[in-house]
Design a protein around this motif. Structure first.
Motif, PDB file in Angstrom:
ATOM      1  N   GLN A  60       0.958  -1.183   0.142  1.00 41.48           N
ATOM      2  CA  GLN A  60       0.074  -0.043  -0.032  1.00 41.48           C
ATOM      3  C   GLN A  60       0.751   1.209  -0.070  1.00 41.48           C
ATOM      4  OE1 GLN A  60      -3.890   0.182   0.749  1.00 41.48           O
ATOM      5  NE2 GLN A  60      -3.396  -1.873  -0.553  1.00 41.48           N
ATOM      6  N   SER A  91      -1.305   4.733  -8.963  1.00 39.98           N
ATOM      7  CA  SER A  91      -2.082   3.927  -7.914  1.00 39.98           C
ATOM      8  C   SER A  91      -2.109   5.137  -6.744  1.00 39.98           C
ATOM      9  CB  SER A  91      -1.615   2.795  -7.744  1.00 39.98           C
ATOM     10  OG  SER A  91      -0.024   2.888  -7.566  1.00 39.98           O
ATOM     11  N   SER A 114      -3.608   2.766  -3.881  1.00 44.64           N
ATOM     12  CA  SER A 114      -4.814   2.107  -3.805  1.00 44.64           C
ATOM     13  C   SER A 114      -4.605   0.689  -4.571  1.00 44.64           C
ATOM     14  CB  SER A 114      -5.881   2.963  -4.973  1.00 44.64           C
ATOM     15  OG  SER A 114      -5.543   2.998  -6.160  1.00 44.64           O
ATOM     16  N   LYS A 115      -3.457   0.512  -5.319  1.00 35.53           N
ATOM     17  CA  LYS A 115      -3.061  -0.653  -5.772  1.00 35.53           C
ATOM     18  C   LYS A 115      -1.775  -0.988  -5.247  1.00 35.53           C
ATOM     19  CE  LYS A 115      -5.582  -0.330 -10.203  1.00 35.53           C
ATOM     20  NZ  LYS A 115      -5.168  -0.444 -11.759  1.00 35.53           N
TER      21      LYS A 115
END
Length: 136
Positions: A60, A91, A114-115
């Motif tokens: 993360q 991301s 987020s990925k």
């Protein structure tokens, strides 16, 4: 010899001499302004940044270290640092304030994603620091 009436339409009126010369002059002036604006926006940049290192911390977040070289070291700079996932999508993104100081400065930041991140990079820097990042 006179042309038959109504056969060829009405003759075209010629532009006045001043109009024939002023249109090319206006075109050259407009072209020069466009070239100047293009050079100011796309020419040499007063602030340049490059990523010097990155480390994926976990699924993360990624830590990015970057170098900022600026023409005006007494001005603060804002840099946008981003993370990208394996499929190339952005991301995560973060704005980082680089305070006034040396002409060459180094900064390190952590970008939340987020990925799962694959890389971290500097997107760009600017002297236009938003008020919410300002140190004043």
């Amino acid at each position: 010899m006179a042309l038959p009436e109504g056969r060829y339409g009405t003759p075209r009126r010629r532009l006045p001499t001043w109009a024939r010369w002023s249109l090319p002059v206006v075109a050259v002036v407009v072209g020069a302004v466009v070239a100047w604006v293009g050079f100011r926006n796309l020419g040499t940049k007063p602030v340049e940044a490059k990523q010097t290192a990155f480390e994926v911390l976990d699924g993360q977040s990624v830590e990015v270290t970057f170098e900022v070289v600026r023409e005006t070291p007494e001005q603060a700079v804002v840099c946008i640092v981003r993370a990208r996932s394996n499929d190339g999508d952005e991301s995560g993104r973060r704005e980082v304030l680089v305070p006034p100081g040396a002409a060459t400065a180094y900064a390190t930041t952590v970008v939340r994603t987020s990925k799962e991140p694959t890389t971290g990079e500097v997107f760009g820097c600017s002297y236009q620091v938003p008020a919410y990042l300002s140190t004043r």
